[in-house]
Every structure is written in C-alpha cells, then in structure tokens.
Design a protein around this motif. Sequence first.
Motif, PDB file in Angstrom:
ATOM      1  N   VAL A  73      -5.744  -6.854  -6.857  1.00 35.00           N
ATOM      2  CA  VAL A  73      -6.759  -6.173  -7.671  1.00 35.00           C
ATOM      3  C   VAL A  73      -6.485  -4.662  -7.703  1.00 35.00           C
ATOM      4  CG1 VAL A  73      -9.225  -5.588  -7.779  1.00 35.00           C
ATOM      5  CG2 VAL A  73      -8.520  -7.938  -7.286  1.00 35.00           C
ATOM      6  N   GLN A  74      -6.087  -4.126  -6.555  1.00 31.57           N
ATOM      7  CA  GLN A  74      -5.809  -2.689  -6.467  1.00 31.57           C
ATOM      8  C   GLN A  74      -4.612  -2.288  -7.345  1.00 31.57           C
ATOM      9  OE1 GLN A  74      -4.922  -1.374  -2.496  1.00 31.57           O
ATOM     10  NE2 GLN A  74      -5.088   0.792  -3.041  1.00 31.57           N
ATOM     11  N   ILE A  75      -3.568  -3.115  -7.334  1.00 30.47           N
ATOM     12  CA  ILE A  75      -2.385  -2.857  -8.170  1.00 30.47           C
ATOM     13  C   ILE A  75      -2.815  -2.688  -9.622  1.00 30.47           C
ATOM     14  CG2 ILE A  75      -0.299  -3.936  -9.123  1.00 30.47           C
ATOM     15  CD1 ILE A  75       0.095  -5.266  -6.322  1.00 30.47           C
ATOM     16  N   MET A  76      -3.628  -3.630 -10.049  1.00 30.50           N
ATOM     17  CA  MET A  76      -4.130  -3.644 -11.431  1.00 30.50           C
ATOM     18  C   MET A  76      -5.024  -2.426 -11.687  1.00 30.50           C
ATOM     19  SD  MET A  76      -4.735  -5.889 -14.079  1.00 30.50           S
ATOM     20  CE  MET A  76      -6.029  -6.038 -15.287  1.00 30.50           C
ATOM     21  N   ALA A  77      -5.928  -2.132 -10.738  1.00 28.46           N
ATOM     22  CA  ALA A  77      -6.893  -1.036 -10.909  1.00 28.46           C
ATOM     23  C   ALA A  77      -6.188   0.318 -11.013  1.00 28.46           C
ATOM     24  CB  ALA A  77      -7.885  -1.034  -9.750  1.00 28.46           C
ATOM     25  N   LEU A  78      -5.016   0.437 -10.407  1.00 26.28           N
ATOM     26  CA  LEU A  78      -4.283   1.705 -10.447  1.00 26.28           C
ATOM     27  C   LEU A  78      -3.441   1.841 -11.725  1.00 26.28           C
ATOM     28  CD1 LEU A  78      -3.250   1.944  -6.686  1.00 26.28           C
ATOM     29  CD2 LEU A  78      -4.761   3.518  -7.925  1.00 26.28           C
ATOM     30  N   GLY A  79      -3.569   0.879 -12.602  1.00 30.92           N
ATOM     31  CA  GLY A  79      -2.921   0.996 -13.908  1.00 30.92           C
ATOM     32  C   GLY A  79      -1.525   0.412 -13.980  1.00 30.92           C
ATOM     33  N   HIS A  80      -1.108  -0.274 -12.931  1.00 33.76           N
ATOM     34  CA  HIS A  80       0.210  -0.901 -12.969  1.00 33.76           C
ATOM     35  C   HIS A  80       0.123  -2.233 -13.715  1.00 33.76           C
ATOM     36  CE1 HIS A  80       1.450   2.164 -10.192  1.00 33.76           C
ATOM     37  NE2 HIS A  80       0.484   1.816  -9.351  1.00 33.76           N
ATOM     38  N   THR A  81       1.265  -2.736 -14.111  1.00 34.83           N
ATOM     39  CA  THR A  81       1.305  -4.017 -14.799  1.00 34.83           C
ATOM     40  C   THR A  81       1.623  -5.119 -13.790  1.00 34.83           C
ATOM     41  OG1 THR A  81       1.956  -3.044 -16.902  1.00 34.83           O
ATOM     42  CG2 THR A  81       2.542  -5.346 -16.565  1.00 34.83           C
ATOM     43  N   VAL A  82       0.893  -6.213 -13.898  1.00 34.99           N
ATOM     44  CA  VAL A  82       1.107  -7.343 -12.998  1.00 34.99           C
ATOM     45  C   VAL A  82       1.865  -8.443 -13.726  1.00 34.99           C
ATOM     46  CG1 VAL A  82      -0.034  -9.199 -11.731  1.00 34.99           C
ATOM     47  CG2 VAL A  82      -0.884  -6.850 -11.530  1.00 34.99           C
ATOM     48  N   GLY A  86      10.325  -1.954   6.299  1.00 31.68           N
ATOM     49  CA  GLY A  86      10.880  -1.084   7.329  1.00 31.68           C
ATOM     50  C   GLY A  86      11.585   0.147   6.797  1.00 31.68           C
ATOM     51  N   ARG A  87      11.764   0.252   5.510  1.00 29.00           N
ATOM     52  CA  ARG A  87      12.474   1.414   4.952  1.00 29.00           C
ATOM     53  C   ARG A  87      11.591   2.660   4.909  1.00 29.00           C
ATOM     54  NH1 ARG A  87      17.440   0.832   2.670  1.00 29.00           N
ATOM     55  NH2 ARG A  87      18.111  -1.276   2.172  1.00 29.00           N
ATOM     56  N   GLY A  88      10.307   2.480   5.093  1.00 29.36           N
ATOM     57  CA  GLY A  88       9.409   3.624   4.975  1.00 29.36           C
ATOM     58  C   GLY A  88       9.235   3.989   3.521  1.00 29.36           C
ATOM     59  N   SER A  89       8.565   5.103   3.246  1.00 29.18           N
ATOM     60  CA  SER A  89       8.373   5.460   1.833  1.00 29.18           C
ATOM     61  C   SER A  89       9.290   6.592   1.399  1.00 29.18           C
ATOM     62  CB  SER A  89       6.909   5.803   1.549  1.00 29.18           C
ATOM     63  OG  SER A  89       6.411   6.634   2.553  1.00 29.18           O
ATOM     64  N   PRO A 130       0.821  -1.226   0.000  1.00 30.70           N
ATOM     65  CA  PRO A 130       0.000   0.000   0.000  1.00 30.70           C
ATOM     66  C   PRO A 130       0.850   1.269   0.000  1.00 30.70           C
ATOM     67  CG  PRO A 130      -0.869  -1.575   1.573  1.00 30.70           C
ATOM     68  CD  PRO A 130       0.427  -2.134   1.086  1.00 30.70           C
ATOM     69  N   ARG A 131       1.988   1.216   0.707  1.00 30.20           N
ATOM     70  CA  ARG A 131       2.859   2.388   0.758  1.00 30.20           C
ATOM     71  C   ARG A 131       3.473   2.692  -0.607  1.00 30.20           C
ATOM     72  NH1 ARG A 131       5.681   1.999   6.303  1.00 30.20           N
ATOM     73  NH2 ARG A 131       7.010   0.560   5.230  1.00 30.20           N
ATOM     74  N   VAL A 132       3.896   1.635  -1.286  1.00 33.70           N
ATOM     75  CA  VAL A 132       4.457   1.815  -2.632  1.00 33.70           C
ATOM     76  C   VAL A 132       3.379   2.359  -3.572  1.00 33.70           C
ATOM     77  CG1 VAL A 132       5.363   0.594  -4.640  1.00 33.70           C
ATOM     78  CG2 VAL A 132       6.255   0.046  -2.375  1.00 33.70           C
ATOM     79  N   LEU A 133       2.187   1.796  -3.478  1.00 34.17           N
ATOM     80  CA  LEU A 133       1.095   2.230  -4.368  1.00 34.17           C
ATOM     81  C   LEU A 133       0.759   3.705  -4.158  1.00 34.17           C
ATOM     82  CD1 LEU A 133      -1.317  -0.855  -4.244  1.00 34.17           C
ATOM     83  CD2 LEU A 133       0.174  -0.141  -6.137  1.00 34.17           C
ATOM     84  N   GLU A 134       0.705   4.091  -2.893  1.00 33.02           N
ATOM     85  CA  GLU A 134       0.368   5.475  -2.566  1.00 33.02           C
ATOM     86  C   GLU A 134       1.423   6.438  -3.128  1.00 33.02           C
ATOM     87  OE1 GLU A 134      -0.172   8.050   1.504  1.00 33.02           O
ATOM     88  OE2 GLU A 134      -0.398   5.877   1.633  1.00 33.02           O
ATOM     89  N   LEU A 135       2.662   6.034  -2.962  1.00 36.25           N
ATOM     90  CA  LEU A 135       3.761   6.875  -3.434  1.00 36.25           C
ATOM     91  C   LEU A 135       3.745   7.014  -4.963  1.00 36.25           C
ATOM     92  CD1 LEU A 135       7.062   7.075  -4.218  1.00 36.25           C
ATOM     93  CD2 LEU A 135       6.157   8.443  -2.360  1.00 36.25           C
ATOM     94  N   LEU A 136       3.543   5.889  -5.638  1.00 37.33           N
ATOM     95  CA  LEU A 136       3.522   5.923  -7.111  1.00 37.33           C
ATOM     96  C   LEU A 136       2.359   6.776  -7.598  1.00 37.33           C
ATOM     97  CD1 LEU A 136       4.326   2.176  -7.963  1.00 37.33           C
ATOM     98  CD2 LEU A 136       5.900   4.123  -8.012  1.00 37.33           C
ATOM     99  N   GLN A 137       1.223   6.665  -6.900  1.00 36.67           N
ATOM    100  CA  GLN A 137       0.042   7.436  -7.275  1.00 36.67           C
ATOM    101  C   GLN A 137       0.303   8.939  -7.090  1.00 36.67           C
ATOM    102  OE1 GLN A 137      -3.493   6.249  -5.173  1.00 36.67           O
ATOM    103  NE2 GLN A 137      -4.834   6.868  -6.848  1.00 36.67           N
ATOM    104  N   LYS A 138       0.989   9.265  -6.017  1.00 39.26           N
ATOM    105  CA  LYS A 138       1.307  10.670  -5.739  1.00 39.26           C
ATOM    106  C   LYS A 138       2.114  11.292  -6.887  1.00 39.26           C
ATOM    107  CE  LYS A 138       4.224  13.289  -2.639  1.00 39.26           C
ATOM    108  NZ  LYS A 138       5.289  13.100  -1.663  1.00 39.26           N
TER     109      LYS A 138
END
Length: 207
Positions: free
Chosen positions: A69-78, A182-185, A39-47
């Motif tokens: 499903v969310q990864i896909m819905a945000l337009g990323h490639t799976v 643990g690296r944070g975003s 979720p952290r990666v997704l949020e960052l990429l979306q930003k």
Amino acid sequence: MSFLNRTLGPLFFPSILWRSSNSSIHLTFDDGPHPSATPRVLELLQKFGIQATFFLLGERVASYPQLAVQIMALGHTVGCHSMSHRSLFLKPLMAQRAEISRARSTIETTIGKSPGAFRPPYGHFDFSTLRASSDEGMRLVMWDVDSQDFSTRTNANVLRRLTRQTRQGSIILLHDNDQTAGRGSDYLAAIVENFLESGYTFAPVSV
Ligand SMILES: [Zn+2]
C-alpha cells in the motif's frame, strides 16, 4: 539473457516491453515487498523525488500488505511478479494461469488497483506466459539493463555495469529482496546520483 534481452528479444517478441521510447529511464525493483530492503528503497527514492516500478510477489504482498500500500501511496507503479516466484517456463497453461491470476488478484485486493504489467520470475517465459498474463490484462515487461545487484558483484561493479549499458528509455532490473538487503542504500544513492549527473530523468514504466 542479457544478449537475448537487448538484441533478440525485441526482434522475436515485439509485444513485450523491453525498453521504452521515453527519454526517461526506468528503475524497476523485483521480488518485494521485503521488510528491510523495500523501506530503504522507498526512502531513498523519496529523498530524490523519483518514481519507480515495483514488481511484487503475491505471497509477499499477503505477508506485508502495508508495504504494498505504501509503495502505491508514494506514487510508484505496482506490477506483478507471480505468486510464489517459481519459474513458469514450459509449465502447463493452467498452472501458469493460476500463479499469475492469484498474484494479480492478491495485489488488486491489497492496493485497490489491478496491475497492468507482469514480469515473469527469472525473466523466463513462453507463449503460455504471454497468453496467461494477457488474459489477466497485463503486458509482459522485461528489461534491457540487468544490474546483477542480487549477485556477489561489488557495489562499484554494479554501478559500472549500469553506467555502461543504460541509455534513454532503458528499463533497469534491480531487486528489493534478501540478496540486496545487505547492500545498504549507499549503492542505490550512487546509482541515482550518477544518472542525475548524466542528465537522465526517471519515470515508472508505463504499459
Ligand atoms: Zn524475481
């Protein structure tokens, strides 16, 4: 591995994608979906409004289907990263086929689309891996830049390494797993900002 990927790999295994001919660069995230890291990666990429490629593990897709499903819905490639993350290297063809086929169909059932790219666990593969993934309709996708973000390297070290090695078309190996959670975003934001400042654009891997 880095040397093999950057130099010998493309020479001996031209059917594998090591780096694209695009002017964009390609962020790829292995080992997800992970309940906190993804979720952290997704949020960052979306930003930043950028798309990446996620090589998912079948077992984790079964555990966290909504994230896949969310990864896909945000337009990323799976893409597919095997079922259980066991090394496939020198395993019998049937065993490799089972790992790859189960993962592919788990992903397809979950997101409604069959992945076109396969990345072997640990980047270890042999001719059976190539055959089994090709039989499942997937091309092997490796990388030319290894961030080593799963290691004990500091965030600054990871960034320095990426900056030094990345060029147009680079496929960059990153992870969304226990080690990187643990690296944070901040570290990922620094990576993305750094490349944007250098004039790079981002695109998912296309096979
Ligand atoms: Zn992995």
